[in-house]
Design a protein around this motif. Structure first.
Motif, PDB file in Angstrom:
ATOM      1  N   ALA A   1       0.838  -1.204   0.000  1.00 31.27           N
ATOM      2  CA  ALA A   1       0.000   0.000   0.000  1.00 31.27           C
ATOM      3  C   ALA A   1       0.871   1.251   0.000  1.00 31.27           C
ATOM      4  O   ALA A   1       0.606   2.221  -0.714  1.00 31.27           O
ATOM      5  CB  ALA A   1      -0.915  -0.013   1.217  1.00 31.27           C
ATOM      6  N   VAL A   2       1.932   1.219   0.794  1.00 31.28           N
ATOM      7  CA  VAL A   2       2.816   2.395   0.942  1.00 31.28           C
ATOM      8  C   VAL A   2       3.669   2.586  -0.306  1.00 31.28           C
ATOM      9  O   VAL A   2       4.021   3.716  -0.672  1.00 31.28           O
ATOM     10  CB  VAL A   2       3.689   2.207   2.211  1.00 31.28           C
ATOM     11  N   ASN A   3       3.989   1.484  -0.965  1.00 33.40           N
ATOM     12  CA  ASN A   3       4.735   1.498  -2.223  1.00 33.40           C
ATOM     13  C   ASN A   3       6.035   2.320  -2.132  1.00 33.40           C
ATOM     14  O   ASN A   3       6.332   3.138  -3.002  1.00 33.40           O
ATOM     15  CB  ASN A   3       3.821   2.017  -3.340  1.00 33.40           C
ATOM     16  N   GLY A   4       6.753   2.141  -1.041  1.00 29.81           N
ATOM     17  CA  GLY A   4       8.075   2.764  -0.916  1.00 29.81           C
ATOM     18  C   GLY A   4       8.084   4.215  -0.473  1.00 29.81           C
ATOM     19  O   GLY A   4       9.151   4.814  -0.316  1.00 29.81           O
ATOM     20  N   LYS A   5       6.922   4.813  -0.268  1.00 27.89           N
ATOM     21  CA  LYS A   5       6.849   6.247   0.087  1.00 27.89           C
ATOM     22  C   LYS A   5       7.547   6.544   1.408  1.00 27.89           C
ATOM     23  O   LYS A   5       8.227   7.563   1.543  1.00 27.89           O
ATOM     24  CB  LYS A   5       5.361   6.659   0.184  1.00 27.89           C
ATOM     25  N   VAL A   6       7.300   5.696   2.424  1.00 25.79           N
ATOM     26  CA  VAL A   6       7.925   5.884   3.742  1.00 25.79           C
ATOM     27  C   VAL A   6       8.417   4.528   4.240  1.00 25.79           C
ATOM     28  O   VAL A   6       7.945   3.492   3.783  1.00 25.79           O
ATOM     29  CB  VAL A   6       6.922   6.486   4.778  1.00 25.79           C
TER      30      VAL A   6
END
Lengths: 359, 253
Positions: free
Chosen positions: A326-331
């Motif tokens: 869900a976060v796909n690497g953002k944080v």
């Protein structure tokens, strides 16, 4: 006046099932969930609502009795704990493919193997990714209180019949065994055969003159036909993802960091959030209530607002995969968990949060 | 005489029951399944219980039984038919519920489900097709394969040191308190067919009387699996299967 009672989570499931008009329960004893069948046997619902309660010779037989009952359009359920749920996987795959509505309760204990009778969340993958053979999903509800054990039993049946799909109540030994106050759901009458014929015309109640015969099956030897079945199931799962996501947010509005946890871990992490905020660390808690469908969009939204997330689970890191997708690497997303039946303490989680996320 | 004259209703001496659908059967020529299906359909029709009967099909050659007999059906996982039938019968106690299973399904993978359904005395009928071989998967050794009998997984003949003994499960089921009627029949000749039909009817009647579980074994041929002609299969069955699985009632309460 609503009736407030003090009881175990397992007992609440039994009471709620009888009250919501369940037609049949089929089970096999296993710790830590045996109170479900024991409570039903004590309550003797066959004398009141007419519900059947039967102790099967194995978990395999129990899930197949559910298959037979559900195939008649009847509200049926089974319950077990981790090793027993492994045995039911064959039946669950058949039930998903034949599109039968039913409720399966898993009060998880620590594995692998015979493991321990202490609480665990290590069946996350097995529950939300399929579990048995073939491409299928179950709706998975994760109660975090005795109240939710009762409420989710009713909800599980509603969703099962809405989508003609198996629904799993994924609890753990803590929720099953702990006592809390609970408001039990009101009594609903069991459906009559006439009502079943009208609402669920696919049920095998006997072929009436002029009707086509009903066949409950998961077999299609022609690949083109089987692909159609699969596409139909996948379309249904997309529909479920669109409509049925449930989650709870706790102090998330201004959060710099997010804890994601379900069931017992979510209860522990509420305390962690309070402790962190006393120290001036702005932490929120997101508790997925449905594990499939997963609250992907909500977590994606929090990836824009927060600096990091901690997935807290009583396993070696399973739900974290869905959080990371869900976060796909953002944080950064890290995991903290205890294994083998140990429930993490709030201060342990706080230390992990500080070490892994709040740097 | 033209065809139309032959099919003149006035000349009709035997009519196929409407309960047998017109779907072409996939069974091999000479296979016992077709005859047993016909008997089942006839009995259900003659008893007038089409609307009240639910069949449970197995995994094996008879998996498609639901295509051939015009009643409601459920198809069970391999060996689980007695559990599925239990679920149906417990919630629909006034219906006639039967399972239709082969020897691998009933006496190997489903042994536990079979024994416990019978031991609970579920008011169902179990039709057990025993041809001593796994037909659908291509002729492997079954629990009821005879000693010395060649199959694709016992190519030099069943060796009891390696594979144990042929399982006489019907005899075992007759010992259980829950069974009321346990019989072994065949459909290889006219007399056998007539007796088998009576047995199936009795099974349904027992369900109605709530007497317990009825088990009707049909000692059968699998000419494809046995690699014999239909006629030779019948002879082989009489000579080899019947001594190991003697026909007649094992229990009739």
């Amino acid at each position: 006046m609503e009736e407030v009672r003090l009881m175990k989570g397992n007992e609440a499931i039994a009471e709620a099932a009888i009250r919501c008009g369940c037609d049949g329960y089929f089970g096999y004893p296993i710790t830590p969930q045996s109170e479900i069948m024991e409570t039903m046997m004590l309550l003797k619902p066959w004398e009141t609502t007419g519900m059947v309660v039967l102790q099967a010779e194995s978990e395999v037989a129990a899930i197949n009795m559910v298959y037979g009952a559900a195939g008649c359009g009847k509200k049926s359920m089974t319950s077990s704990s981790s090793p027993g749920i492994s045995l039911k996987q064959e039946g669950i795959s058949y039930i998903a493919s034949a599109e039968l509505p039913c409720v399966i309760v898993n009060v998880m204990r620590g594995g692998p193997g015979l493991g321990t009778i202490q609480p665990s969340q290590a069946d996350y993958y097995q529950s939300v990714k399929g579990g048995g053979h073939g491409d299928y999903k179950m709706i998975v509800l994760a109660p975090a209180s005795v109240q939710e054990m009762a409420d989710h039993t009713v909800l599980a049946f509603d969703l099962a019949f809405k989508y003609r799909t198996p629904v799993m109540l994924l609890a753990d030994g803590v929720i099953g065994q702990m006592m809390e106050k609970v408001v039990l759901p009101p009594f609903q009458p069991r459906m009559t055969e006439e009502e079943i014929r009208e609402k669920y015309p696919w049920g095998t109640l006997g072929k009436l003159k002029g009707n086509k015969k009903n066949v409950i099956t998961s077999l299609a030897l022609l690949s083109e036909e089987m692909e159609k079945t699969n596409n139909h199931l996948q379309a249904k799962y997309r529909e479920i993802e669109k409509n049925e996501v449930l989650y709870e947010e706790f102090q998330c509005e201004d959060a710099d960091y997010l804890i994601v946890a379900f069931g017992t871990c979510a209860r522990v992490c509420q305390k962690t959030v309070e402790m962190a905020r006393e120290e001036g660390i702005k932490v929120g808690l997101l508790r997925p209530i449905t594990l499939f469908p997963f609250p992907t969009e909500t977590i994606k939204k929090y990836a824009e607002q927060t600096k990091g997330m901690l997935s807290v689970e009583m396993n070696a890191g399973q739900m974290i995969d869905d959080v990371r997708l869900a976060v796909n690497g953002k944080v950064p997303v890290e995991h903290y968990g205890r294994l083998g039946g140990i429930v993490p303490a709030p201060d342990e989680v706080l230390n992990a949060l500080k070490e892994k996320i709040v740097k | 005489m033209t065809t139309n004259e032959i099919i003149n209703p006035a000349n009709l001496v035997h009519k196929k029951t409407d309960l047998l659908t017109d779907v072409p059967m996939h069974y091999c020529p000479g296979c016992s399944h077709g005859v047993v299906h016909k008997l089942l359909a006839e009995v259900i029709d003659e008893m007038g219980i089409q609307e009240e009967t639910i069949g449970v099909a197995p995994v094996g050659c008879a998996v498609f039984a639901y295509n051939y007999i015009d009643i409601d059906w459920q198809q069970a996982a391999h060996g689980r038919a007695p559990a599925v039938a239990t679920g149906i019968k417990r919630l629909l106690p006034e219906r006639y519920v039967f399972t239709y299973q082969g020897d691998g399904d009933l006496a190997a993978i489903g042994t536990a489900e079979t024994i416990h359904a019978c031991n609970r005395g579920e008011n169902i009928m179990i039709i057990f097709i025993n041809n001593g071989i796994y037909g659908m998967t291509g002729g492997q050794m079954a629990p009821t394969t005879l000693e010395g009998m060649k199959t694709s997984t016992s190519p030099y003949g069943r060796n009891v040191e390696l594979n144990g003994y042929p399982l006489n499960i019907t005899k075992l089921l007759a010992e259980l308190e829950g069974t009321c009627y346990v019989t072994r029949q065949s459909v290889h000749n006219v007399a056998g067919v007539r007796r088998a039909k009576k047995a199936i009817q009795k099974g349904f009647e027992n369900s109605e009387l709530k007497k317990g579980t009825s088990v009707i074994e049909i000692v059968s041929t699998c000419n494809s699996g046995w690699k014999l002609s239909p006629a030779a299969s019948n002879d082989w069955m009489v000579k080899n299967m019947f001594p190991a699985y003697p026909l007649g009632d094992l229990k009739n309460v």
